[in-house]
Each structure stands twice: as C-alpha cells, then as structure tokens.
Design an enzyme around this catalytic site. Structure first.
Site, mmCIF file in Angstrom:
data_model
loop_
_atom_site.group_PDB
_atom_site.id
_atom_site.type_symbol
_atom_site.label_atom_id
_atom_site.label_comp_id
_atom_site.label_asym_id
_atom_site.label_seq_id
_atom_site.Cartn_x
_atom_site.Cartn_y
_atom_site.Cartn_z
ATOM 1 N N LYS A 1 0.821 -1.214 0.000
ATOM 2 C CA LYS A 1 0.000 0.000 0.000
ATOM 3 C C LYS A 1 0.863 1.277 0.000
ATOM 4 C CE LYS A 1 -3.990 -2.241 2.175
ATOM 5 N NZ LYS A 1 -5.101 -2.048 3.129
ATOM 6 N N TYR B 1 -12.233 -2.529 -4.301
ATOM 7 C CA TYR B 1 -12.783 -2.740 -2.947
ATOM 8 C C TYR B 1 -14.306 -2.693 -2.938
ATOM 9 C CZ TYR B 1 -8.233 -2.487 -0.535
ATOM 10 O OH TYR B 1 -6.966 -2.736 -0.057
ATOM 11 N N ASN C 1 -2.125 0.181 6.593
ATOM 12 C CA ASN C 1 -1.686 -1.097 7.167
ATOM 13 C C ASN C 1 -0.763 -1.885 6.239
ATOM 14 O OD1 ASN C 1 -3.631 -1.976 5.378
ATOM 15 N ND2 ASN C 1 -4.658 -3.343 6.821
ATOM 16 N N HIS D 1 -2.107 -5.526 1.436
ATOM 17 C CA HIS D 1 -3.382 -6.223 1.257
ATOM 18 C C HIS D 1 -3.061 -7.618 0.740
ATOM 19 C CE1 HIS D 1 -7.382 -7.301 -0.170
ATOM 20 N NE2 HIS D 1 -6.774 -7.743 -1.255
ATOM 21 N N GLU E 1 -9.463 -10.924 -7.753
ATOM 22 C CA GLU E 1 -8.520 -9.817 -7.537
ATOM 23 C C GLU E 1 -7.345 -9.881 -8.509
ATOM 24 O OE1 GLU E 1 -9.457 -9.088 -2.783
ATOM 25 O OE2 GLU E 1 -7.455 -9.724 -3.380
HETATM 26 P P1 CMP Z 1 -7.435 -4.749 3.258
HETATM 27 O O1 CMP Z 1 -6.953 -6.134 3.488
HETATM 28 O O2 CMP Z 1 -6.782 -4.008 2.156
HETATM 29 O O3 CMP Z 1 -9.010 -4.795 2.973
HETATM 30 C C1 CMP Z 1 -9.855 -3.701 3.251
HETATM 31 C C2 CMP Z 1 -9.173 -2.621 4.046
HETATM 32 O O4 CMP Z 1 -10.028 -1.715 4.703
HETATM 33 C C3 CMP Z 1 -8.347 -3.261 5.147
HETATM 34 O O5 CMP Z 1 -7.239 -3.926 4.608
HETATM 35 C C4 CMP Z 1 -8.052 -2.039 6.023
HETATM 36 O O6 CMP Z 1 -6.886 -1.341 5.602
HETATM 37 C C5 CMP Z 1 -9.267 -1.126 5.763
HETATM 38 N N1 CMP Z 1 -10.111 -0.977 6.959
HETATM 39 C C6 CMP Z 1 -10.351 0.186 7.618
HETATM 40 N N2 CMP Z 1 -11.174 -0.022 8.659
HETATM 41 C C7 CMP Z 1 -11.464 -1.341 8.678
HETATM 42 C C8 CMP Z 1 -12.268 -2.169 9.528
HETATM 43 N N3 CMP Z 1 -12.938 -1.677 10.575
HETATM 44 N N4 CMP Z 1 -12.324 -3.498 9.250
HETATM 45 C C9 CMP Z 1 -11.661 -4.020 8.178
HETATM 46 N N5 CMP Z 1 -10.905 -3.278 7.340
HETATM 47 C C10 CMP Z 1 -10.782 -1.959 7.589
#
Ligand code: CMP
Length: 139
Positions: A9, A49, A112, A115, A126
């Site tokens: 990311k 997403y 974070n 992904h 995906e």
């Molecule tokens: P990712 O695995 O990329 O999939 C969706 C993303 O939404 C997740 O990682 C997080 O970075 C983001 N996100 C933000 N808030 C939440 C939440 N409460 N629960 C899950 N994903 C979240």
C-alpha cells in the site's frame, strides 16, 4: 500450487520497504510471478474494494489507496493465500503478531502496509482485476 493477489500500500511504498517485504515473500517460499507499480485512480480503488462499498470505512479506504503509488503482485506457492496472510498479520496493526509485516511496518488500520486476498474465489477475482493471463509468468 496456489496464487494470491498482494498489494504493497501507499504507506509502505513511501517508507521504501518494497524490497524488505518482497524478501519476506521469497523467504516464505512465495514466488512473485507478476508485478506492477501503479497509482490507482478513484474508479480503480472503488472497483477493487467494491465488496466494502457499504462499510463505514469505505471512503477513507479509497482516499488512502489513491494517496500514492502501490506495488501490486501475484504470489504463487503452496497455500499461498494462507501463507501470505500469516506473513501480513492481523488487519489492525495493534493486533498483528510480532514479526509480521503489519506489526513491523503498519501504523493504522487504513495505513496497514499490505493487502492480501482472503480466499481462493476472491484471489481469482482480484488477480483478474489487475493482470491478464499473459502477464503472469509462471513455469
Ligand atoms: P485490506 O486487506 O486491504 O481490505 C480492506 C481494508 O479496509 C483493510 O485492509 C483495512 O486497511 C481497511 N479498513 C479500515 N477499517 C477497517 C475495519 N474496521 N475493518 C476491516 N478493514 C478496515
């Protein structure tokens, strides 16, 4: 053999840790069989997403994912989906096990670091979202 989609990311690309994260994939037996750096458009981030469209964090997620370039790759190996998820650690870096990518490089649940696909069906979708079959260089 299994394939999974991985995205490094914008936060981790900005921290200059693409190579460190790639090393983790390689040491865990995951082979990078496709890769592309890309600054996602709003439409691309929303499309990728779309399953989260109704979630309260959707707007922030799209905002963050379009804030800078990402590195997108297909990883191949035995149990690639699970193995990659183990390397990443929990979605929320505060819950991520020590030594995982998110524990080491992530700063918040949005920023974070990585992904990874969560299941075989989503991995297929995906991967197809970003790569044509002729762009995946498997043996
Ligand atoms: P990712 O695995 O990329 O999939 C969706 C993303 O939404 C997740 O990682 C997080 O970075 C983001 N996100 C933000 N808030 C939440 C939440 N409460 N629960 C899950 N994903 C979240």
């Amino acid at each position: 053999m299994e394939r999974t989609l991985s995205i490094i990311k914008p936060d981790a690309v900005a921290k200059n840790v693409i190579g460190e994260i790639y090393s983790r994939f390689e040491h865990a037996g995951l082979k990078i069989v496709a890769a592309r750096m890309k600054h996602l458009s709003r439409e691309e981030a929303e499309g990728f997403y779309s399953v989260h469209r109704e979630r309260p964090f959707f707007a922030d997620l799209v905002e963050f994912m379009t804030s800078g370039p990402v590195m997108i790759q297909v990883l191949e190996g035995q149990d690639a989906i699970t193995r990659n998820r183990e390397l990443m650690g929990a979605t929320d870096p505060r819950q991520a096990a020590p030594g995982t990518i998110r524990a080491e490089f992530a700063s918040s649940i949005d920023a974070n670091a990585v992904h990874g696909s969560d299941a075989p069906e989503t991995a297929k979708q995906e991967i197809a979202f970003f790569f044509g079959a002729d762009e995946i260089y498997s043996r």
